[in-house]
Design an enzyme around this catalytic site. Structure first.
Site, PDB file in Angstrom:
ATOM      1  N   THR A  14       0.848  -1.087  -0.071  1.00  0.00           N
ATOM      2  CA  THR A  14      -0.088  -0.146   0.006  1.00  0.00           C
ATOM      3  C   THR A  14       0.956   1.124   0.116  1.00  0.00           C
ATOM      4  O   THR A  14       0.307   2.501  -0.677  1.00  0.00           O
ATOM      5  CB  THR A  14      -0.945   0.105   1.250  1.00  0.00           C
ATOM      6  OG1 THR A  14      -1.717  -1.104   1.201  1.00  0.00           O
ATOM      7  CG2 THR A  14      -1.723   1.308   1.332  1.00  0.00           C
ATOM      8  N   SER A  64       1.374  -7.531  -0.887  1.00  0.00           N
ATOM      9  CA  SER A  64       2.197  -8.491  -0.127  1.00  0.00           C
ATOM     10  C   SER A  64       1.123  -9.728   0.468  1.00  0.00           C
ATOM     11  O   SER A  64       1.832 -10.737   0.570  1.00  0.00           O
ATOM     12  CB  SER A  64       2.847  -7.998   1.062  1.00  0.00           C
ATOM     13  OG  SER A  64       1.663  -7.929   2.221  1.00  0.00           O
ATOM     14  N   ASP A  98       0.284  -6.676   5.026  1.00  0.00           N
ATOM     15  CA  ASP A  98      -0.484  -7.861   4.986  1.00  0.00           C
ATOM     16  C   ASP A  98       0.403  -8.883   5.477  1.00  0.00           C
ATOM     17  O   ASP A  98       0.133  -9.765   6.395  1.00  0.00           O
ATOM     18  CB  ASP A  98      -1.214  -8.286   3.941  1.00  0.00           C
ATOM     19  CG  ASP A  98      -2.636  -7.463   3.894  1.00  0.00           C
ATOM     20  OD1 ASP A  98      -2.888  -6.854   5.230  1.00  0.00           O
ATOM     21  OD2 ASP A  98      -3.087  -7.161   2.855  1.00  0.00           O
TER      22      ASP A  98
HETATM   23  C1  SIN Z   1      -1.112  -3.081   2.948  1.00  0.00           C
HETATM   24  O1  SIN Z   1       0.056  -2.703   2.538  1.00  0.00           O
HETATM   25  O2  SIN Z   1      -1.589  -2.287   3.617  1.00  0.00           O
HETATM   26  C2  SIN Z   1      -1.912  -3.956   1.975  1.00  0.00           C
HETATM   27  C3  SIN Z   1      -1.336  -4.480   0.848  1.00  0.00           C
HETATM   28  C4  SIN Z   1      -0.345  -5.313   0.823  1.00  0.00           C
HETATM   29  O3  SIN Z   1       0.083  -5.935   2.050  1.00  0.00           O
HETATM   30  O4  SIN Z   1       0.521  -5.400  -0.063  1.00  0.00           O
END
Ligand code: SIN
Length: 321
Positions: A14, A64, A98
Site C-alpha cells: 500500500t 504482499s 499484510d
Molecule cells: C497493505 O500494504 O496495507 C496491504 C497490501 C499489502 O500488504 O501489500
C-alpha cells in the site's frame, strides 16, 4: 558519513499503492509507485541521511498478500548481498502490511543480520489525502542510520517493533502493528530514535549455510497451518498428509491445547514423518513450556512465524541430506 550507504529495497504494498484518482484511502491497488517515486515524496531524506548515499533497488512490485517463496528468496539474496558490503550501514525495505511480519521474521531467522534491516509500510496508499507512507519511510531511514540499531525491525506509525514480536493487529488503523507482551523496541519522533531497550543481538538460528539452502532449493519444504477449533475434523489433517505436506503448524487453543478429534490424525502424521508443532491462536502469551504433549510447541512464535521457522529447519535438513 561520506562514502557510506543506506540501501532501500522496494517490494510494493500500500505504501506504493494508488487509488482510482479520488485520493481514496480504500479501493486502491497496491504496488504501483516505483521506489524512486517513494523517495521523491520525502524531501527530508537527505537531511536524515547526513551525507550517506541512498541506493535504491526495486526487488518486486506486489500486493504482499501474494508473497511467495520465490520472492522471499530474491529478497533474501539481495539483502545478503548488500549487508556484506563494508560501506553499507543498513537496509530499508518497503513492504505491504499484510505479510510484513512474516517477511521480517523470515529475514531475521535466515540472515540474523548485525546491521539494521528496517521494514516499513503504509496503511494508506501513496495518493491518499494524508498518506502515512512518507513519514514511515523517513522514520525507517532514521532507524537504519541510528548507531544503536541492529537486526531486523519494523517501523510503522512512529513505533519500532522487533521481528519476532511484531504482528499486524488492525485492519485499517494507521498504527496497525503491535509487539504484544514484548513491547516495542523504540519510538521515532523528530528524526530521533528513543530506544525503550537494546535491540537483542540476532541469533543465527539456522547456521551460516541457511542462505545457501534457500538459494539452492528449487522447491521449499511444504509446511501448512491448520487451526484447532470447535468442530475440528481429523480428515483435514489426513488430506494434507496424503497431499505430501512435510510440516504442520497447529494454531492451537489457549496454551497449545488440541481438539480431541485432531490428536489421532496428528499422531499418524508424525509417525509418517511429518513434523507437527503447536503454536497458539491467542495473540499474546505464546505456548508456555511444561505441558506434556507428543507435539513440540513453538513458544512465543505466532502460527505464521512458526510456519517459517519449521520451513527453514526442514530446508536446512533437506540441503544436508
Ligand atoms: C497493505 O500494504 O496495507 C496491504 C497490501 C499489502 O500488504 O501489500
Amino acid at each position: 558519513m561520506a562514502n557510506r550507504k543506506i540501501v532501500l529495497l522496494g517490494t510494493g504494498g500500500t505504501i506504493a499503492g494508488t487509488s482510482s484518482g479520488s485520493g481514496n484511502a480504500f479501493g486502491y491497488t497496491a504496488g504501483q509507485v516505483s521506489v524512486e517515486g517513494l523517495v521523491a515524496s520525502v524531501p527530508l531524506l537527505p537531511r536524515v541521511l547526513a551525507g550517506r548515499t541512498l541506493v535504491v533497488e526495486q526487488v518486486a512490485q506486489v500486493d504482499s498478500k501474494d508473497m511467495d517463496d520465490a520472492l522471499w528468496r530474491a529478497l533474501a539474496l539481495r539483502c545478503a548481498h548488500w549487508l556484506a558490503q563494508d560501506d553499507v550501514d543498513g537496509l530499508v525495505i518497503t513492504h505491504g502490511t499484510d505479510t510484513l511480519e512474516e517477511t521480517a521474521y523470515f529475514l531475521h531467522a535466515l540472515l540474523a543480520p548485525a546491521k539494521p534491516v528496517v521494514l516499513t509500510c503504509a496503511m494508506r496508499p501513496a495518493d491518499a489525502l494524508s498518506a502515512d507512507g512518507p513519514q514511515n519511510l523517513l522514520d525507517a531511514v532514521v532507524v537504519a542510520c541510528d548507531a544503536a540499531a541492529r537486526g531486523v525491525s519494523v517501523v510503522c506509525a512512529g513505533v519500532v517493533h522487533g521481528a519476532e514480536a511484531v504482528q499486524k493487529i488492525h485492519t485499517w488503523r494507521l498504527d496497525a502493528f503491535d509487539s504484544g507482551d514484548a513491547g516495542p523496541l523504540a519510538q521515532v519522533a523528530r528524526a530521533t530514535v528513543f530506544w525503550a531497550r537494546n535491540p537483542a543481538p540476532a541469533l543465527a538460528r539456522y547456521g551460516e549455510s541457511a542462505i545457501n539452502s534457500i538459494a539452492n532449493l528449487s522447491i521449499w519444504p511444504r509446511v501448512e497451518i491448520l487451526a484447532s477449533h470447535a468442530g475440528a475434523r481429523a480428515d483435514t489433517v489426513r488430506a494434507l498428509v496424503r497431499d505430501g505436506v512435510q510440516g504442520l503448524i497447529v494454531a492451537a487453543t489457549g496454551n497449545g491445547t488440541l481438539h480431541h478429534a485432531l490428536e489421532p490424525a496428528l499422531l499418524e502424521a508424525q509417525a509418517a514423518g511429518v513434523q507437527v508443532w503447536r503454536a497458539t491462536r491467542c495473540a499474546n502469551g505464546g505456548v508456555l513450556p511444561g505441558e506434556a504433549s507428543p507435539f513440540p510447541d513453538a513458544g512465543a512464535l505466532s502460527p505464521v512465524k512458526a510456519r517459517i521457522a519449521l520451513q527453514l529447519q526442514l530446508a536446512a535438513v533437506q540441503q544436508v541430506s
